[in-house]
Design a protein around this motif. Structure first.
Motif, PDB file in Angstrom:
ATOM      1  N   THR A 147      -8.913   3.276  10.030  1.00 29.83           N
ATOM      2  CA  THR A 147      -8.570   2.084  10.184  1.00 29.83           C
ATOM      3  C   THR A 147      -7.399   1.724   9.722  1.00 29.83           C
ATOM      4  N   PHE A 148      -7.748   1.261   8.344  1.00 27.35           N
ATOM      5  CA  PHE A 148      -6.307   0.724   7.724  1.00 27.35           C
ATOM      6  C   PHE A 148      -5.224   1.291   8.118  1.00 27.35           C
ATOM      7  N   GLU A 149      -5.637   2.263   7.332  1.00 27.00           N
ATOM      8  CA  GLU A 149      -4.007   3.666   7.331  1.00 27.00           C
ATOM      9  C   GLU A 149      -3.083   3.799   8.885  1.00 27.00           C
ATOM     10  N   LYS A 150      -4.106   3.132  10.245  1.00 17.56           N
ATOM     11  CA  LYS A 150      -3.789   3.346  11.976  1.00 17.56           C
ATOM     12  C   LYS A 150      -3.469   2.032  11.904  1.00 17.56           C
ATOM     13  N   TRP A 151      -3.853   1.191  11.126  1.00 18.12           N
ATOM     14  CA  TRP A 151      -3.134  -0.729  11.817  1.00 18.12           C
ATOM     15  C   TRP A 151      -1.819  -0.870  10.830  1.00 18.12           C
ATOM     16  N   VAL A 152      -2.417  -0.674   9.803  1.00 18.19           N
ATOM     17  CA  VAL A 152      -1.165  -1.642   8.598  1.00 18.19           C
ATOM     18  C   VAL A 152       0.071  -0.450   8.117  1.00 18.19           C
ATOM     19  N   LEU A 153      -0.829   1.226   7.984  1.00 20.30           N
ATOM     20  CA  LEU A 153       0.689   1.443   7.672  1.00 20.30           C
ATOM     21  C   LEU A 153       1.017   2.240   9.099  1.00 20.30           C
ATOM     22  N   PHE A 166       0.928  -1.138   0.324  1.00 14.66           N
ATOM     23  CA  PHE A 166       0.358  -0.142   0.056  1.00 14.66           C
ATOM     24  C   PHE A 166       0.755   1.307   0.500  1.00 14.66           C
ATOM     25  N   LEU A 167       2.182   0.946  -0.244  1.00 11.48           N
ATOM     26  CA  LEU A 167       3.297   2.513   0.275  1.00 11.48           C
ATOM     27  C   LEU A 167       3.950   2.376  -1.351  1.00 11.48           C
ATOM     28  N   GLY A 168       3.364   1.198  -1.962  1.00 14.57           N
ATOM     29  CA  GLY A 168       3.724   1.241  -3.618  1.00 14.57           C
ATOM     30  C   GLY A 168       5.422   0.998  -3.535  1.00 14.57           C
ATOM     31  N   GLU A 169       5.676  -0.290  -2.573  1.00 12.08           N
ATOM     32  CA  GLU A 169       6.717  -0.259  -2.379  1.00 12.08           C
ATOM     33  C   GLU A 169       7.200  -2.403  -2.777  1.00 12.08           C
ATOM     34  N   ILE A 170       5.875  -2.280  -2.585  1.00 17.41           N
ATOM     35  CA  ILE A 170       6.077  -4.028  -3.421  1.00 17.41           C
ATOM     36  C   ILE A 170       4.848  -3.714  -5.028  1.00 17.41           C
ATOM     37  N   THR A 171       5.463  -3.819  -5.950  1.00 16.32           N
ATOM     38  CA  THR A 171       3.956  -3.863  -7.445  1.00 16.32           C
ATOM     39  C   THR A 171       4.350  -5.082  -8.050  1.00 16.32           C
ATOM     40  N   ASN A 172       4.730  -6.364  -7.774  1.00 17.13           N
ATOM     41  CA  ASN A 172       3.993  -7.595  -8.597  1.00 17.13           C
ATOM     42  C   ASN A 172       3.853  -8.845  -7.747  1.00 17.13           C
ATOM     43  N   ASP A 190       2.848 -13.922 -11.633  1.00 18.79           N
ATOM     44  CA  ASP A 190       3.880 -12.400 -11.996  1.00 18.79           C
ATOM     45  C   ASP A 190       2.772 -11.875 -13.013  1.00 18.79           C
ATOM     46  N   GLN A 191       2.331 -10.438 -11.944  1.00 16.09           N
ATOM     47  CA  GLN A 191       0.907  -9.956 -12.355  1.00 16.09           C
ATOM     48  C   GLN A 191       1.243  -8.044 -11.110  1.00 16.09           C
ATOM     49  N   GLU A 192       0.818  -7.021 -12.138  1.00 17.52           N
ATOM     50  CA  GLU A 192       0.745  -6.288 -11.959  1.00 17.52           C
ATOM     51  C   GLU A 192      -0.137  -5.660 -10.424  1.00 17.52           C
ATOM     52  N   VAL A 193       0.217  -5.518  -9.443  1.00 20.77           N
ATOM     53  CA  VAL A 193      -0.446  -5.092  -8.396  1.00 20.77           C
ATOM     54  C   VAL A 193      -1.485  -4.160  -8.493  1.00 20.77           C
ATOM     55  N   VAL A 194      -2.846  -3.992  -8.210  1.00 15.51           N
ATOM     56  CA  VAL A 194      -3.395  -2.598  -8.812  1.00 15.51           C
ATOM     57  C   VAL A 194      -4.002  -2.628  -6.976  1.00 15.51           C
ATOM     58  N   LEU A 195      -3.670  -1.170  -7.028  1.00 13.40           N
ATOM     59  CA  LEU A 195      -4.331  -0.415  -5.691  1.00 13.40           C
ATOM     60  C   LEU A 195      -5.316  -0.135  -6.006  1.00 13.40           C
ATOM     61  N   LEU A 196      -6.148  -0.411  -4.757  1.00 11.21           N
ATOM     62  CA  LEU A 196      -8.015   0.710  -4.554  1.00 11.21           C
ATOM     63  C   LEU A 196      -7.894   1.169  -3.237  1.00 11.21           C
ATOM     64  N   ASN A 197      -7.790   2.549  -3.139  1.00  6.36           N
ATOM     65  CA  ASN A 197      -8.883   2.851  -1.883  1.00  6.36           C
ATOM     66  C   ASN A 197      -9.570   3.300  -1.555  1.00  6.36           C
ATOM     67  N   ARG A 198     -10.876   3.515  -0.258  1.00  3.77           N
ATOM     68  CA  ARG A 198     -11.257   3.947  -0.064  1.00  3.77           C
ATOM     69  C   ARG A 198     -10.786   5.297   0.202  1.00  3.77           C
ATOM     70  N   ALA A 199     -12.104   6.435   0.049  1.00  2.00           N
ATOM     71  CA  ALA A 199     -11.859   8.119  -0.079  1.00  2.00           C
ATOM     72  C   ALA A 199     -10.808   8.932   1.457  1.00  2.00           C
ATOM     73  N   ALA A 200     -10.601   9.355   1.080  1.00  2.00           N
ATOM     74  CA  ALA A 200      -9.516  10.896   1.934  1.00  2.00           C
ATOM     75  C   ALA A 200     -10.548  10.453   3.346  1.00  2.00           C
ATOM     76  N   GLY A 201     -11.858  10.707   3.700  1.00  2.00           N
ATOM     77  CA  GLY A 201     -12.995  10.685   4.562  1.00  2.00           C
ATOM     78  C   GLY A 201     -13.383  10.043   5.352  1.00  2.00           C
ATOM     79  N   SER A 202     -13.061   8.480   4.482  1.00  2.00           N
ATOM     80  CA  SER A 202     -13.821   7.361   5.107  1.00  2.00           C
ATOM     81  C   SER A 202     -12.840   6.587   6.267  1.00  2.00           C
ATOM     82  N   GLY A 203     -13.819   6.233   7.154  1.00  2.00           N
ATOM     83  CA  GLY A 203     -13.227   5.931   8.221  1.00  2.00           C
ATOM     84  C   GLY A 203     -12.462   4.589   7.972  1.00  2.00           C
ATOM     85  N   THR A 204     -13.097   3.864   6.983  1.00  2.00           N
ATOM     86  CA  THR A 204     -12.589   1.797   6.827  1.00  2.00           C
ATOM     87  C   THR A 204     -10.936   2.259   6.186  1.00  2.00           C
ATOM     88  N   ARG A 205     -10.732   3.667   5.199  1.00  2.00           N
ATOM     89  CA  ARG A 205      -9.715   4.097   4.659  1.00  2.00           C
ATOM     90  C   ARG A 205      -8.567   4.360   6.471  1.00  2.00           C
TER      91      ARG A 205
END
Length: 284
Positions: free
Chosen positions: A160-166, A129-135, A143-158
């Motif tokens: 929470t995810f950023e707090k505990w994972v990132l 999610f920080l873009g350091e692993i891309t495949n 052997d497949q590119e990682v495609v990231l999808l985030n919730r919008a900036a105001g999302s509580g789900t996002r």
């Protein structure tokens, strides 16, 4: 919630609209806005409440936790639904709001079924999610590119995810979606895609990832072994009154907590074996 089409004669429609106006005039209408992770629960309980209490109307809308908190603080709505504590959102005066925790919910990374990965370390998930692993081959997948999808900036789900994972860092810039349901659909349809949703949004068309061997289950949330979870808050500006209080009492009733909450993929607060404060500290 399934959409329903109701055909009414013109006179009937006029009467219905007049009736709604009277409910509002009498203070018998409540509007709850915010978290999309909490929205399915509030919508389901609102429908049951209205069935049991004809003439009372509960209007439920999404928009994200940030929207819910800002609108309830401004007095624009009666209830602000949030995945986050009010203290976690900038610009919110938490002291002016009253917290009603109605459930807890786990949040899990979800991937397209074709990535070839079912378990990942927390460190590598962060790197994705920080873009350091891309495949996906970098974490044992295809052997497949990682495609990231985030919730919008105001999302509580996002949040929470950023707090505990990132560790509070912001995820790499990527496509964003306001709706958890749309996130799930895009992940299912996009090779190499990864995102995150509340447990209640997980369906068979996507795959979840365990983290360091820990499965994303309700049981693991209740003990805090699965750390990516949040309370589901329904905030009011001051103590709730009239219909707002009645509806909150209803959603917190033993009957609703023991039946509806669990059936919809949420965790009744009474089942939690630990308690966390707004900073994430375990206090019980």
């Amino acid at each position: 919630m399934k959409k329903r089409t109701l055909l009414l004669p013109l006179i009937g429609l006029s009467l219905l609209m007049t009736g709604c106006a009277k409910w509002i005039d009498r203070g018998e209408s409540v509007t709850a806005v915010g978290s999309s992770a909490l929205q399915p629960l509030v919508e389901t309980v609102a429908e049951a409440y209205q069935t049991e209490n004809p003439g009372e109307f509960i209007n439920v809308q999404g928009g994200g936790s940030g929207t819910g908190l800002s609108q309830v603080q401004s007095g624009a709505v009666d209830i602000g639904n949030s995945d986050l504590f009010a203290e976690e959102k900038k610009g919110i005066d938490a002291a002016s709001l009253v917290d009603h925790k109605v459930a807890a919910v786990g949040i899990t990374p979800i991937v397209n079924k074709g990535v070839g990965v079912s378990d990942i370390s927390l460190e590598n998930l962060k790197k994705i999610f920080l873009g350091e692993i891309t495949n996906w081959k970098e974490v044992g997948g295809k052997d497949q590119e990682v495609v990231l999808l985030n919730r919008a900036a105001g999302s509580g789900t996002r949040g929470t995810f950023e707090k505990w994972v990132l560790d509070g860092e912001t995820a790499k810039r990527a496509q964003e979606q306001d709706s958890s349901g749309m996130v799930r659909q895009i992940i299912a349809d996009t090779p190499g895609a990864i995102s995150y949703v509340a447990f209640s949004y997980v369906t068979d068309d996507v795959a979840t990832l365990s983290i360091d061997g820990v499965e994303p289950t309700d049981e693991n949330v209740t003990t805090n072994e699965w750390i990516i979870w949040s309370y589901q808050h329904m905030y009011t500006k001051g103590e709730p009154q009239a219909l707002t209080k009645e509806f909150l009492d209803y959603i917190l009733s033993d009957e609703v907590q023991e039946s509806v909450v669990g059936e919809l993929g949420y965790i009744p607060v009474s089942r939690m074996e630990v308690e966390r404060d707004w900073e994430g500290n375990v206090i019980q």
